[in-house]
Structures are given as structure tokens and as C-alpha cells.
Design a protein around this motif. Structure first.
Motif, PDB file in Angstrom:
ATOM      1  N   CYS A 271       0.830  -1.209   0.000  1.00 48.47           N
ATOM      2  CA  CYS A 271       0.000   0.000   0.000  1.00 48.47           C
ATOM      3  C   CYS A 271       0.863   1.257   0.000  1.00 48.47           C
ATOM      4  O   CYS A 271       0.604   2.202  -0.750  1.00 48.47           O
ATOM      5  CB  CYS A 271      -0.930  -0.011   1.206  1.00 48.47           C
ATOM      6  N   SER A 272       1.903   1.276   0.831  1.00 48.38           N
ATOM      7  CA  SER A 272       2.723   2.487   0.949  1.00 48.38           C
ATOM      8  C   SER A 272       3.414   2.816  -0.370  1.00 48.38           C
ATOM      9  O   SER A 272       3.436   3.980  -0.800  1.00 48.38           O
ATOM     10  CB  SER A 272       3.748   2.326   2.074  1.00 48.38           C
TER      11      SER A 272
ATOM     12  N   ALA B 261      -8.695   9.419   0.143  1.00 48.42           N
ATOM     13  CA  ALA B 261      -9.132   8.818  -1.122  1.00 48.42           C
ATOM     14  C   ALA B 261      -8.001   8.039  -1.792  1.00 48.42           C
ATOM     15  O   ALA B 261      -8.231   7.001  -2.425  1.00 48.42           O
ATOM     16  CB  ALA B 261      -9.663   9.897  -2.062  1.00 48.42           C
ATOM     17  N   LEU B 262      -6.775   8.526  -1.651  1.00 49.24           N
ATOM     18  CA  LEU B 262      -5.628   7.843  -2.253  1.00 49.24           C
ATOM     19  C   LEU B 262      -5.404   6.480  -1.587  1.00 49.24           C
ATOM     20  O   LEU B 262      -5.143   5.474  -2.263  1.00 49.24           O
ATOM     21  CB  LEU B 262      -4.383   8.714  -2.116  1.00 49.24           C
ATOM     22  N   ILE B 263      -5.508   6.431  -0.256  1.00 51.28           N
ATOM     23  CA  ILE B 263      -5.391   5.158   0.463  1.00 51.28           C
ATOM     24  C   ILE B 263      -6.521   4.219   0.058  1.00 51.28           C
ATOM     25  O   ILE B 263      -6.319   3.017  -0.157  1.00 51.28           O
ATOM     26  CB  ILE B 263      -5.417   5.400   1.983  1.00 51.28           C
ATOM     27  N   GLN B 264      -7.717   4.777  -0.065  1.00 49.91           N
ATOM     28  CA  GLN B 264      -8.866   3.956  -0.458  1.00 49.91           C
ATOM     29  C   GLN B 264      -8.689   3.400  -1.864  1.00 49.91           C
ATOM     30  O   GLN B 264      -9.048   2.248  -2.138  1.00 49.91           O
ATOM     31  CB  GLN B 264     -10.149   4.789  -0.357  1.00 49.91           C
ATOM     32  N   LEU B 265      -8.137   4.205  -2.767  1.00 49.90           N
ATOM     33  CA  LEU B 265      -7.876   3.742  -4.127  1.00 49.90           C
ATOM     34  C   LEU B 265      -6.859   2.604  -4.112  1.00 49.90           C
ATOM     35  O   LEU B 265      -7.053   1.570  -4.769  1.00 49.90           O
ATOM     36  CB  LEU B 265      -7.362   4.902  -4.977  1.00 49.90           C
ATOM     37  N   ALA B 266      -5.787   2.779  -3.364  1.00 52.49           N
ATOM     38  CA  ALA B 266      -4.754   1.735  -3.287  1.00 52.49           C
ATOM     39  C   ALA B 266      -5.325   0.453  -2.704  1.00 52.49           C
ATOM     40  O   ALA B 266      -5.090  -0.647  -3.228  1.00 52.49           O
ATOM     41  CB  ALA B 266      -3.578   2.224  -2.443  1.00 52.49           C
ATOM     42  N   ASN B 267      -6.089   0.570  -1.620  1.00 53.99           N
ATOM     43  CA  ASN B 267      -6.689  -0.616  -1.004  1.00 53.99           C
ATOM     44  C   ASN B 267      -7.655  -1.316  -1.953  1.00 53.99           C
ATOM     45  O   ASN B 267      -7.736  -2.547  -1.975  1.00 53.99           O
ATOM     46  CB  ASN B 267      -7.410  -0.236   0.291  1.00 53.99           C
ATOM     47  N   CYS B 268      -8.368  -0.516  -2.733  1.00 44.47           N
ATOM     48  CA  CYS B 268      -9.300  -1.080  -3.714  1.00 44.47           C
ATOM     49  C   CYS B 268      -8.534  -1.888  -4.764  1.00 44.47           C
ATOM     50  O   CYS B 268      -8.909  -3.024  -5.090  1.00 44.47           O
ATOM     51  CB  CYS B 268     -10.082   0.057  -4.364  1.00 44.47           C
ATOM     52  N   LEU B 269      -7.457  -1.334  -5.289  1.00 46.42           N
ATOM     53  CA  LEU B 269      -6.667  -2.022  -6.310  1.00 46.42           C
ATOM     54  C   LEU B 269      -6.001  -3.281  -5.759  1.00 46.42           C
ATOM     55  O   LEU B 269      -5.917  -4.313  -6.438  1.00 46.42           O
ATOM     56  CB  LEU B 269      -5.606  -1.069  -6.867  1.00 46.42           C
TER      57      LEU B 269
ATOM     58  N   ASP C 299     -15.031  -0.354  -6.603  1.00 47.99           N
ATOM     59  CA  ASP C 299     -14.814   0.236  -7.919  1.00 47.99           C
ATOM     60  C   ASP C 299     -13.727   1.307  -7.830  1.00 47.99           C
ATOM     61  O   ASP C 299     -13.941   2.373  -7.252  1.00 47.99           O
ATOM     62  CB  ASP C 299     -16.109   0.862  -8.436  1.00 47.99           C
ATOM     63  N   PRO C 300     -12.555   1.070  -8.400  1.00 50.55           N
ATOM     64  CA  PRO C 300     -11.475   2.071  -8.312  1.00 50.55           C
ATOM     65  C   PRO C 300     -11.792   3.377  -9.016  1.00 50.55           C
ATOM     66  O   PRO C 300     -11.239   4.421  -8.679  1.00 50.55           O
ATOM     67  CB  PRO C 300     -10.289   1.355  -8.975  1.00 50.55           C
ATOM     68  N   LEU C 301     -12.686   3.326 -10.011  1.00 47.86           N
ATOM     69  CA  LEU C 301     -13.014   4.554 -10.743  1.00 47.86           C
ATOM     70  C   LEU C 301     -13.696   5.580  -9.857  1.00 47.86           C
ATOM     71  O   LEU C 301     -13.629   6.789 -10.116  1.00 47.86           O
ATOM     72  CB  LEU C 301     -13.902   4.223 -11.948  1.00 47.86           C
ATOM     73  N   VAL C 302     -14.353   5.116  -8.792  1.00 42.50           N
ATOM     74  CA  VAL C 302     -14.966   6.044  -7.833  1.00 42.50           C
ATOM     75  C   VAL C 302     -13.897   6.958  -7.253  1.00 42.50           C
ATOM     76  O   VAL C 302     -14.077   8.175  -7.121  1.00 42.50           O
ATOM     77  CB  VAL C 302     -15.677   5.267  -6.705  1.00 42.50           C
ATOM     78  N   TYR C 303     -12.754   6.378  -6.929  1.00 40.25           N
ATOM     79  CA  TYR C 303     -11.689   7.137  -6.277  1.00 40.25           C
ATOM     80  C   TYR C 303     -10.857   7.935  -7.279  1.00 40.25           C
ATOM     81  O   TYR C 303     -10.393   9.036  -6.960  1.00 40.25           O
ATOM     82  CB  TYR C 303     -10.808   6.187  -5.465  1.00 40.25           C
TER      83      TYR C 303
END
Length: 463
Positions: free
Chosen positions: A288-289, A405-413, A427-431
Motif C-alpha cells: 500500500c505504501s 481517497a488515495l489510500i482507499q484507491l490503493a486498497n481497492c486495487l 470500484d477504483p473509478l470512484v476514487y
């Protein structure tokens, strides 16, 4: 008692003189003013504001409210108004609805409207609906002491009432911090971690200063050298010292962040196995980092600092470590549930587990909020604390929403690699839309990270 005990003790201890104006018992301050024949312009009132950092008392003339938008801009906070019945919890020695604007008596910070200092005398509530207090201008100014002074009031008819859900959320966040600090002994930051943090905040600190601290801990030294020698960074030369790791491979910021995270994690004793165990914790944190750091370069307008994003990625799940530290039986149950129900959001499982046994005071509180309390106590950067607090809130809006939002995007991916708290599809597109990022570039960055996954997994195994 006509004067609240804490108010009386504070005023007497400070040597501040005051007069008591007794009147017939009434139900409102306005009625008290009329009964005591007091001029409304000389009355100061208290309003309680709350955010995740704590309580602030707003002190304004009667009929005015503090301009929250301007106050939050000045203080870089997210203060919200709370209802009177919620504020009553702070004034436990007062009758409901009678809130003396004496912030120091209640151990909170204050912001005071400047116009009050021009009055020859000031009247305030005493904590009782039968008495007002009168103070001279000098005594009032002394009572305000270090209060933030600003002229930013609007008439009560002009200000927009805060939505109840925001006030409730702010109050709940403060309650979490209060309950944790009151009921449980939060672990102190390990000495080595505290010294590393101090170094990172010293603009004059050198590589030698950082190396001396890390090298006092042989285990930490070995882990940092192992990081520098990883295939992830592609350095083929020999790395014998921390100074080599800084100068030749990782850089000052990366070494200090990795060392800080590893040293800080030593405050906890958790099982290694299971989806929430230490092995998976570090595997997820390492992926994640690095991912959020690489993605941060593509957030428009440089709204996110890549180095800070990297640290937030490492630490945003520290609440899981605190959960396991404070509530071992509940953590064990949560770990088993996460293994048996991988497609159920962890927040849902936490609500099932927290509130049982010794954790009953924290029912419904997620690991994010738990972690933020600890990181604030340890004086980590605000961006890191906010990311920890809100990374489970998909619709979060606030000062550091881009980091969240960036952490949420990474966690989603990372769910694609079966990494993270749960595997619930997202859905990564949300972020990407929320961050204004190019989706194609986002997926390209993720594909590059996947090529480094084996090296990251290997590094995590040695943590």
C-alpha cells in the motif's frame, strides 16, 4: 450551589473577582437577563465545538455565533457545532443548559470574539439558572488568557445550522478519544521510534544523526539494511551501514519512515497468522505504501505529498495493532471471522465483535478511529492521523480527503492481489474521479507495482 464548583474553584484560584447576581429561577438565559436587568450586549455565552482533535469553546456576545468556516480555515480544523444536550456532558457540575464561558475551568481551548474586550463589564452564566456572574473588563481579559482572539461573528439569524449528522459524527469522534484515554492504557511510542520522529521534525538533522539512532537497535538496523538490499531498489553494490542505505539507495525520508514504522510497531504483541496477523499486516502495508506514493505523483495540482502518502500507507492500519493489543480475545475472534468471511467488509465484522467482553465501551468503533487516537497521541503528522481515522469512510470529506481517497484507491486495487482487510469488491473509478486522476495512468501504475509484488512480499516477511 449558585455557582458551578469548577468555575468557582478556577476564579478563586486565579484571584479573579466577580459578583453574583441572584434572580428568580428561569429556564433560559434570555429570561435571566431580563430578570437581572442586564444589558444583552454585555453578556458572553459559550458554544461547544468539536472535531476529532477535541473540544473548543467558542465565546461570543449573546445573539452572535462564531463564523465556523473562517475559524476552521484559521485553525486548520474541522470543528462542528453540537446540540445543547450534547454540550451538557462537558458541564457536569452545571444545571442543563447553563454553560459558563470559562474554558480553562473545564480543561478545553477557547476562541473568543474580540468585541467582548471593549466592554467595561461582562456577564456570564454561572452554571445555575438562578445566578449570573459579573466580571470587570480586566478580569474577563485575564480569564480568557491564551484564548484565540478573532472577530468573526455572525448574527444567529444569519448563520446556517450544522446538519445533525455532522455534529453527531464530530461528537462521537471526540467521545471515542475520551473513552479510550479514560478506560485504557494506550501504549507509549517506543523510545527509538520517538527519537526517529524527533529527527524527522528537525530541519538541521543529518544522516549521521539518523544512523546513530537506528544503529542502537541491532534488529532495526538489520531490517533497514535488508530493505536497502532488496531487489525492489535494484542496487547491486554492497551496503554495510545505515549511512550507505541512506546515501546510496533509500534516501533520508524513506529510511526514517521505514525505521519509524518498524520501531513503532514494537509497541504491540500480535499473532503472526491470519488475515489480520502481523504477516499480512506488513505485506499489505508494504504494498500500500509504495502504491500510494507512486499514485501520489499523478494527483493533479500536487495536492498530495508523495512522501507523506508513503508514511500514511504504512501506518493507516495501525488501529488493527492497537485493537489486538488492547482486546486480544476480540481480535482473535475478528481474525477468525475475517478468514471465514473474506468478502464481508471488515467494518461490518468489527461491529459484530467490538462491544463484546472488555471492548463493550467501543461498540461500533472501527480500527481506523482507534488507530487515529494512538497516532495523535504519538504526535504523528495530521495527514497520517486523518488517513487512519477515515480510510474506512467511503464518502469522507475533510481537510485531508485527498490522502484518504488515495489510500482507499490503493486498497481497492490491492484486492486483486488478495491483500487488505477484506476482499469485498470495490470500484477504483470512484476514487480516481474523486481525485481527478487519469484512470489509464492509475492502472498502469498498479501494473508496475504488481511486477514488484514478490520483492515487497519478501521484505514484509522479514518485518
Amino acid at each position: 450551589m449558585p455557582v458551578a464548583s469548577r468555575v468557582m474553584q478556577y476564579l478563586n484560584r486565579q484571584g479573579l473577582s466577580y459578583q453574583q447576581l441572584h434572580h428568580d429561577r428561569v429556564g433560559t438565559l434570555e429570561a435571566a437577563i431580563e430578570a437581572a436587568k442586564v444589558v444583552q450586549d454585555e453578556v458572553a455565552v459559550a458554544e461547544i465545538l468539536v472535531d476529532a482533535k477535541g473540544v473548543v469553546m467558542s465565546i461570543t456576545p449573546l445573539g452572535k455565533k462564531m463564523d465556523l468556516e473562517r475559524l476552521n480555515q484559521m485553525t486548520r480544523r474541522n470543528l462542528q457545532r453540537i446540540a445543547q444536550h450534547q454540550a451538557d456532558r462537558l458541564f457536569k457540575d452545571c444545571e442543563p443548559g447553563s454553560h459558563p464561558p470559562v474554558a480553562k475551568a473545564y480543561g478545553v481551548h477557547a476562541v473568543c470574539d474580540e468585541t467582548l474586550f471593549s466592554k467595561q463589564q461582562i456577564y456570564i452564566q454561572s452554571g445555575s439558572h438562578t445566578t449570573l456572574l459579573r466580571l470587570s473588563r480586566d478580569c474577563f481579559q485575564q480569564m480568557m488568557g491564551s484564548a484565540l482572539k478573532m472577530s468573526a461573528c455572525v448574527c444567529t439569524k444569519e448563520y446556517k445550522e450544522t446538519p445533525d449528522e455532522k455534529a453527531e459524527a464530530a461528537c462521537a469522534s471526540f467521545d471515542i478519544k475520551e473513552r479510550l484515554n479514560k478506560l485504557y492504557r494506550l501504549p507509549p511510542m517506543p523510545t527509538v521510534a520517538a527519537r526517529i520522529l524527533q529527527i524527522t521534525q528537525d530541519i538541521d538533522a543529518s544522516v549521521d544523526d539518523l544512523a546513530r539512532i537506528i544503529e542502537q537497535d541491532p534488529s532495526l538496523t538489520a531490517q533497514v539494511l535488508r530493505q536497502a538490499g532488496s531487489a525492489l531498489y535494484g542496487y547491486r553494490g554492497e551496503i554495510k551501514t545505515i549511512k550507505d542505505a541512506v546515501a546510496r539507495v533509500l534516501g533520508f525520508e524513506r529510511v526514517s519512515q521505514i525505521a519509524l514504522s518498524i520501531a513503532a510497531s514494537k509497541a504491540f504483541d500480535l499473532p503472526k497468522d491470519g488475515p489480520l496477523g502481523l504477516r499480512n499486516f506488513w505485506k499489505h502495508a508494504m504494498h500500500c505504501s509504495l502504491l500510494v506514493q507512486r499514485l501520489a505523483f499523478h494527483v493533479p495540482d500536487k495536492r498530495v505529498d508523495p512522501g507523506m502518502a508513503y508514511l500514511a500507507g504504512l501506518l493507516h492500519n495501525f488501529g488493527l495493532l492497537l485493537l489486538g493489543h488492547l482486546f486480544k480475545p476480540e481480535f482473535g475472534m475478528l481474525n477468525k471471522l475475517a478468514a471465514s468471511e473474506p468478502f464481508t467488509e471488515l467494518a461490518t465484522l468489527e461491529k459484530q465483535v467490538l462491544g463484546m467482553g472488555s471492548a463493550k465501551e467501543l461498540v461500533g468503533v472501527g480500527h481506523g478511529q482507534l488507530g487515529s487516537v494512538l497516532l495523535e497521541k504519538w504526535q504523528l503528522p495530521e495527514e497520517v492521523c486523518a488517513t487512519a481515522a477515515h480510510h474506512q469512510e467511503k464518502d469522507y470529506e475533510g481537510e485531508f480527503q485527498d490522502y484518504v481517497a488515495l489510500i482507499q484507491l490503493a486498497n481497492c486495487l490491492l484486492k486483486e492481489l488478495e491483500l487488505g482487510d477484506d476482499l469485498m469488491p470495490d470500484d477504483p473509478l470512484v476514487y480516481t474521479r474523486r481525485l481527478g486522476m487519469d484512470a489509464d495512468i492509475t492502472f498502469e501504475v498498479f501494473e508496475q507495482l504488481k511486477q514488484s509484488s514478490a520483492a515487497l512480499t519478501d521484505l514484509a516477511a522479514g518485518m
